[in-house]
Design a protein around this motif. Sequence first.
Motif, mmCIF file in Angstrom:
data_model
loop_
_atom_site.group_PDB
_atom_site.id
_atom_site.type_symbol
_atom_site.label_atom_id
_atom_site.label_comp_id
_atom_site.label_asym_id
_atom_site.label_seq_id
_atom_site.Cartn_x
_atom_site.Cartn_y
_atom_site.Cartn_z
ATOM 1 N N HIS A 458 0.791 -1.265 -0.158
ATOM 2 C CA HIS A 458 -0.028 0.038 -0.006
ATOM 3 C C HIS A 458 0.979 1.367 0.057
ATOM 4 O O HIS A 458 1.717 1.425 0.767
ATOM 5 C CB HIS A 458 -1.043 -0.035 1.056
ATOM 6 C CG HIS A 458 -2.061 1.132 0.888
ATOM 7 N ND1 HIS A 458 -1.810 2.066 1.159
ATOM 8 C CD2 HIS A 458 -3.462 0.621 0.830
ATOM 9 C CE1 HIS A 458 -3.127 3.013 0.888
ATOM 10 N NE2 HIS A 458 -3.995 1.991 0.754
ATOM 11 N N ARG A 460 0.417 4.233 0.935
ATOM 12 C CA ARG A 460 0.403 5.342 1.887
ATOM 13 C C ARG A 460 0.677 4.557 3.249
ATOM 14 O O ARG A 460 0.284 5.332 4.281
ATOM 15 C CB ARG A 460 -1.172 5.999 1.735
ATOM 16 C CG ARG A 460 -1.110 6.472 0.421
ATOM 17 C CD ARG A 460 -2.306 7.797 0.482
ATOM 18 N NE ARG A 460 -1.976 8.359 -0.641
ATOM 19 C CZ ARG A 460 -2.822 9.608 -0.802
ATOM 20 N NH1 ARG A 460 -3.648 9.780 -0.006
ATOM 21 N NH2 ARG A 460 -2.591 10.307 -1.869
ATOM 22 N N LYS A 461 1.175 3.396 3.266
ATOM 23 C CA LYS A 461 1.538 3.038 4.575
ATOM 24 C C LYS A 461 3.099 3.029 4.763
ATOM 25 O O LYS A 461 3.652 2.746 3.759
ATOM 26 C CB LYS A 461 0.907 1.621 4.725
ATOM 27 C CG LYS A 461 -0.732 1.857 4.875
ATOM 28 C CD LYS A 461 -1.246 0.476 5.195
ATOM 29 C CE LYS A 461 -2.990 0.612 5.094
ATOM 30 N NZ LYS A 461 -3.627 -0.495 5.523
ATOM 31 N N ARG A 469 0.846 -5.680 9.689
ATOM 32 C CA ARG A 469 -0.509 -6.267 9.466
ATOM 33 C C ARG A 469 -0.668 -7.564 9.663
ATOM 34 O O ARG A 469 -1.592 -7.974 10.329
ATOM 35 C CB ARG A 469 -0.811 -5.371 8.168
ATOM 36 C CG ARG A 469 -2.578 -5.778 8.061
ATOM 37 C CD ARG A 469 -3.347 -5.237 9.053
ATOM 38 N NE ARG A 469 -4.587 -5.815 8.843
ATOM 39 C CZ ARG A 469 -5.619 -5.552 9.604
ATOM 40 N NH1 ARG A 469 -5.342 -5.027 10.656
ATOM 41 N NH2 ARG A 469 -6.724 -6.158 9.455
ATOM 42 N N LEU A 473 -3.482 -9.200 11.979
ATOM 43 C CA LEU A 473 -4.827 -9.911 11.545
ATOM 44 C C LEU A 473 -4.723 -11.509 11.980
ATOM 45 O O LEU A 473 -5.627 -11.929 12.373
ATOM 46 C CB LEU A 473 -4.500 -9.808 10.208
ATOM 47 C CG LEU A 473 -5.578 -10.515 9.146
ATOM 48 C CD1 LEU A 473 -7.052 -9.783 9.229
ATOM 49 C CD2 LEU A 473 -5.304 -10.391 7.376
ATOM 50 N N GLU B 172 -8.569 -10.125 4.553
ATOM 51 C CA GLU B 172 -9.002 -8.868 5.138
ATOM 52 C C GLU B 172 -10.482 -8.688 5.083
ATOM 53 O O GLU B 172 -10.929 -9.249 4.019
ATOM 54 C CB GLU B 172 -8.123 -7.849 4.718
ATOM 55 C CG GLU B 172 -6.730 -7.539 4.840
ATOM 56 C CD GLU B 172 -6.493 -7.338 6.285
ATOM 57 O OE1 GLU B 172 -7.043 -7.192 7.027
ATOM 58 O OE2 GLU B 172 -5.242 -6.977 6.337
ATOM 59 N N TYR B 176 -12.385 -3.566 6.475
ATOM 60 C CA TYR B 176 -10.954 -3.281 6.806
ATOM 61 C C TYR B 176 -10.491 -2.672 5.255
ATOM 62 O O TYR B 176 -9.686 -1.707 5.310
ATOM 63 C CB TYR B 176 -10.181 -4.295 7.174
ATOM 64 C CG TYR B 176 -8.605 -3.849 7.371
ATOM 65 C CD1 TYR B 176 -8.170 -3.532 8.327
ATOM 66 C CD2 TYR B 176 -7.739 -4.194 6.305
ATOM 67 C CE1 TYR B 176 -6.830 -3.035 8.294
ATOM 68 C CE2 TYR B 176 -6.445 -3.666 6.328
ATOM 69 C CZ TYR B 176 -6.084 -3.169 7.442
ATOM 70 O OH TYR B 176 -4.717 -2.707 7.486
ATOM 71 N N ARG B 180 -9.498 1.025 5.258
ATOM 72 C CA ARG B 180 -8.336 1.048 5.677
ATOM 73 C C ARG B 180 -7.114 0.972 4.509
ATOM 74 O O ARG B 180 -5.974 1.303 4.582
ATOM 75 C CB ARG B 180 -7.644 0.145 6.610
ATOM 76 C CG ARG B 180 -8.572 0.216 7.964
ATOM 77 C CD ARG B 180 -8.564 1.634 8.492
ATOM 78 N NE ARG B 180 -6.853 1.783 9.091
ATOM 79 C CZ ARG B 180 -6.519 1.270 10.362
ATOM 80 N NH1 ARG B 180 -7.213 0.598 11.035
ATOM 81 N NH2 ARG B 180 -5.212 1.284 10.722
ATOM 82 N N GLU B 181 -7.764 0.574 3.472
ATOM 83 C CA GLU B 181 -6.941 0.267 2.184
ATOM 84 C C GLU B 181 -7.411 1.374 1.070
ATOM 85 O O GLU B 181 -6.731 2.082 0.488
ATOM 86 C CB GLU B 181 -6.903 -1.175 1.509
ATOM 87 C CG GLU B 181 -6.302 -2.128 2.703
ATOM 88 C CD GLU B 181 -5.069 -2.444 2.478
ATOM 89 O OE1 GLU B 181 -4.421 -2.120 1.416
ATOM 90 O OE2 GLU B 181 -4.297 -3.032 3.696
ATOM 91 N N LEU B 182 -8.660 1.376 0.734
ATOM 92 C CA LEU B 182 -9.331 2.013 -0.277
ATOM 93 C C LEU B 182 -9.200 3.507 0.073
ATOM 94 O O LEU B 182 -8.704 4.282 -0.758
ATOM 95 C CB LEU B 182 -10.527 1.530 -0.640
ATOM 96 C CG LEU B 182 -10.563 0.553 -1.600
ATOM 97 C CD1 LEU B 182 -12.276 0.152 -1.875
ATOM 98 C CD2 LEU B 182 -10.327 0.705 -3.084
ATOM 99 N N PRO B 184 -7.547 5.333 2.139
ATOM 100 C CA PRO B 184 -6.499 6.407 2.413
ATOM 101 C C PRO B 184 -6.039 6.427 0.941
ATOM 102 O O PRO B 184 -5.378 7.585 0.754
ATOM 103 C CB PRO B 184 -5.404 5.402 3.151
ATOM 104 C CG PRO B 184 -6.426 4.302 3.988
ATOM 105 C CD PRO B 184 -7.504 4.350 3.248
ATOM 106 N N SER B 185 -6.040 5.615 0.235
ATOM 107 C CA SER B 185 -5.621 5.889 -1.293
ATOM 108 C C SER B 185 -6.079 6.822 -2.220
ATOM 109 O O SER B 185 -5.986 7.094 -3.072
ATOM 110 C CB SER B 185 -4.781 4.553 -2.004
ATOM 111 O OG SER B 185 -5.862 3.343 -1.753
ATOM 112 N N VAL B 187 -7.891 9.210 -0.778
ATOM 113 C CA VAL B 187 -8.382 10.208 0.152
ATOM 114 C C VAL B 187 -8.082 11.611 -0.422
ATOM 115 O O VAL B 187 -8.812 12.554 -0.133
ATOM 116 C CB VAL B 187 -7.568 10.185 1.336
ATOM 117 C CG1 VAL B 187 -6.418 10.528 1.360
ATOM 118 C CG2 VAL B 187 -8.368 11.071 2.518
#
Lengths: 702, 271
Positions: A458, A460-461, A469, A473, B172, B176, B180-182, B184-185, B187
């Motif tokens: 990802h 942005r992480k 993660r 999880l 996931e 989530y 938390r994934e879609l 933020p990207s 945004v």
Amino acid sequence: MPDSAVTVPLLEVADLSVAYHTDRGEVFAVKNLSFAIRRQEVLALVGESGSGKTSAALAVLGYLGRGGRIAGGNVRLQGVDLALIPARERRAIYGRRIAHVAQDPSSSLDPAMRIGDNLMEGMFVHFGLSKKEAYKKALTLLGEVQLPNPETVMACYPHQLSGGMQQRVCIAMALACDPELIVMDEPTTGLDAATEAAIFKLLKALRQSRGISILFISHNLAAVRGIADKVIVMYHGKAVEIGENEHVFNRPAHRYTSLLFRALPTMRAMDGMPAEILWQDGVAPDTGCAFRPRCDMALDACGQSLSMRPVAPGQWSSCVRSDDLLADAQEIRLAESLADFRESSADARKPDAGVKSVLRLDNVTHSYGRRGFLIKRGKEKRSLDDVSFDVQKGKVTALIGESGSGKSTLARCIVGLERVQRGAMVFQDTDLAPLRGRPVRIARRLQIVFQNIAGSLHPRKTIADILARPIRLYEKRSAPFKELETLTHSVGIKSDLLYKRPSGLSGGERQRVALARAFSSEPSLLVLDEAFSALDVSMKVKVMNLLRQKKSATGMGILLITHELPIVRFLADRVAVLYRGWLCEDGPVSLLRSPPMHPYTETLLWSALELEGLSPAALRMERFLAPGSVSAETPSEGCPFQLRCPRKVGDICEKTRPPRQRVDGHHSLACHIPVAELGRAQQSEWPTSIAASYLAEEPSTC
Amino acid sequence: MKLLKDRVFVIAAAILSLHVLLAVFGEWLAPFPFDEMQFMSTLSGPDATHWFGTDQYGRDVFSRVLVGGKTTLVFGFGAVAVCFLIGLPVGLASAYYGGRVDQALMRVMDVLMSFPTLLLGLLILIIAGPDMVSLIVAVGLVYCPRTARIVRTAALNVRQSTYIEAAQARGESGAYIMFRELFPSAVGPILVEFCIRLSYAILLGASFNYLGLGIQPPEADWGALVQEARSTMIRAPWTVLFPILFISTLVAPLHLMADRIDDQLKGGKGA
């Protein structure tokens, strides 16, 4: 510089530097590169990602784009400095005298224009031909690039052609204006071996018939070996070695080159095992030899500024140890890790009696184009047709086949990104087929590494978040910093990168983070979907060894999806061969070494060998048709492979589905020809010269 | 924090804080009572006594703008919050699940959107009765389909990324992945939508006020000020200029801040 030609070379690049403007100031992608290409010469620029080879090519093409500029040196076409002539004249040169074939053919063709219009556009611009003349010329060109039925192809839209056919069209477009030089930037990346081999054959033929010079950029060393006259090896923006093809490949005079060549699994017999090169970490030093932090032969002198110097006739190198390298290549010991590699590989290849399977596929069937909401969407296209095979515990099962054979679809079905229509996928006593998605307890044991490894992070992480993660999880706890550190160290990444985002890492580092994440939950089954094709050459062996270690330590089964046979040869225990969603053959990896094998497997094998210039004259290679040469429709009756089969018997192949025949306990293939007869026929044609260098060699026992 | 070193971000944040302060303390700072009419000096231009001039009833525009701040901010952010409370999950779910879920959700949103904005708002306000809370809900509901569409489009752009597939394969949950994934990207466009929606909401609220269904006169929010001043705008431009100035100085810093935050999340510029 290396060229003291009597005549002026066609293209001369002198002391070229290319810089890009970034947030961190000017960054040099190419530093002081010099070379020359004569007429009819093929010059290859090889190097890993980030070595500056593409920037060098773009500078030659005068197409650095925004932010990039030629920061020093010049590019001369027949003695004329291209930077000094007026822009209008320069436009007449690009496209007409220097043509370009890009890496991704689908993006170089206008999707809204038919192939014919795509082709003729350039002729109108550069020659002002009439429509009729242009059409005639386009037909000739398509014939020249050996596309079957040029008239039909002209009327097609780009998406109707396969990748290989598209690339042929691009080559035809490049040829349209009779250029003197073609710049090819990784023209075969993304194509499978058979198509790749066919394109290379075409290039060789064109060079003969047209007398064209080619600047060839590639990281496929084996392919370069087969086509190039001269080779430039680049590392971190600088040329480290330049020389005639046979010199560079046979006795490399730079340690980087020699390690690179040895690090690459090939179809060729190797005197020893693939070499492991240290992980690249951080930024390469700017002064002295950029490779020295990873070099096993580095001396203090490597830190001083170095320049290219002749080391042998027709060979230049900047390596301090070039004399040692040339004097006695055998003396130099490879890294100690080789011993481990040998051991573990021997260990892995013990007969697989009584091994439990991690994943069993039974008659898995999948098709695309299901009913949409209210509207029926298009025709149903079957992508997997009754596929059955096993992935065993602690073993590597390779799934091979050309692009479009359904390999990736199968991977997506296994991890739950697609649902199968029929059949069972038994993973550790659970049938995955009816499940929608994958529950956490299964996902934990079933990890996948995607083809686009770096893209699976990802953006942005932070790396720490990304790695933590799976632990959060699967184990419902937050990972202590120490644990994350251990994870990154296992793939040779410094822990200070944990606070960066993927964009702050190099491509290679990103790939390794993704691998570390897949390993972290200790899966029972790891699916590698073409994960190797994106890796840099020097990383492949490292990753292979890492996989071997993990495999023997945890008993994890691996499903390796690839089109690279050399990797299969070095890593796999078992092979399953897929053709257009149909399983033709399934057996131990040794089936690639001796007949009988399915005619399709045979086709794959010989194209892989041909790609490396190992195809024997005795074998009638023309019988093996490239994937693009036949209809994209799979015959609904009979053998799916009948159109391309080099051993087609006759009517029966067109009418009846071939029966699955057992060769021995763990090896079966689907063909109408009786196994014994198939074996005899293949054995009689099996060339002895190849047998010596390819067959006799068994990686695990040498 | 890198953001605190960013001059633009700091200035924008300062302006925004000033707005909040003015909204909270506006009643005490105002030089005149906001509803005091001075018929001797109607529509007089800005001068030393009436900094922003006076309106057609001789009310001090400066005082009205100061006092109206609180209503405006509460109403604006409230309406956008309602808008996102509905639009964000709907848009994300639409993009993530696709297929039938997408079709169903988007058709519902289309139905909502096919009503003229005012008509739909009126309907809600008539049923719920005119007060601040109903106004917030009404404007939020009217605008949520637009927000849902923007969110959906932004999320669709990243839906096919390998890291989303990686998350799915990792097991996931849908929630989530969506949040938390879609999210933020995607945004960046969503933040922009937030800012734009805020200004629209303030203006739509003003229309309802005008129709007598929102905040009741003489209560003054900025939208209402603009709305009321329409008839005098040519003769006395200050009556509309200053409320608009306040609206734009509220929205512009939000835009700038959103932009910088997005850059930071991207990890691109200056990271």
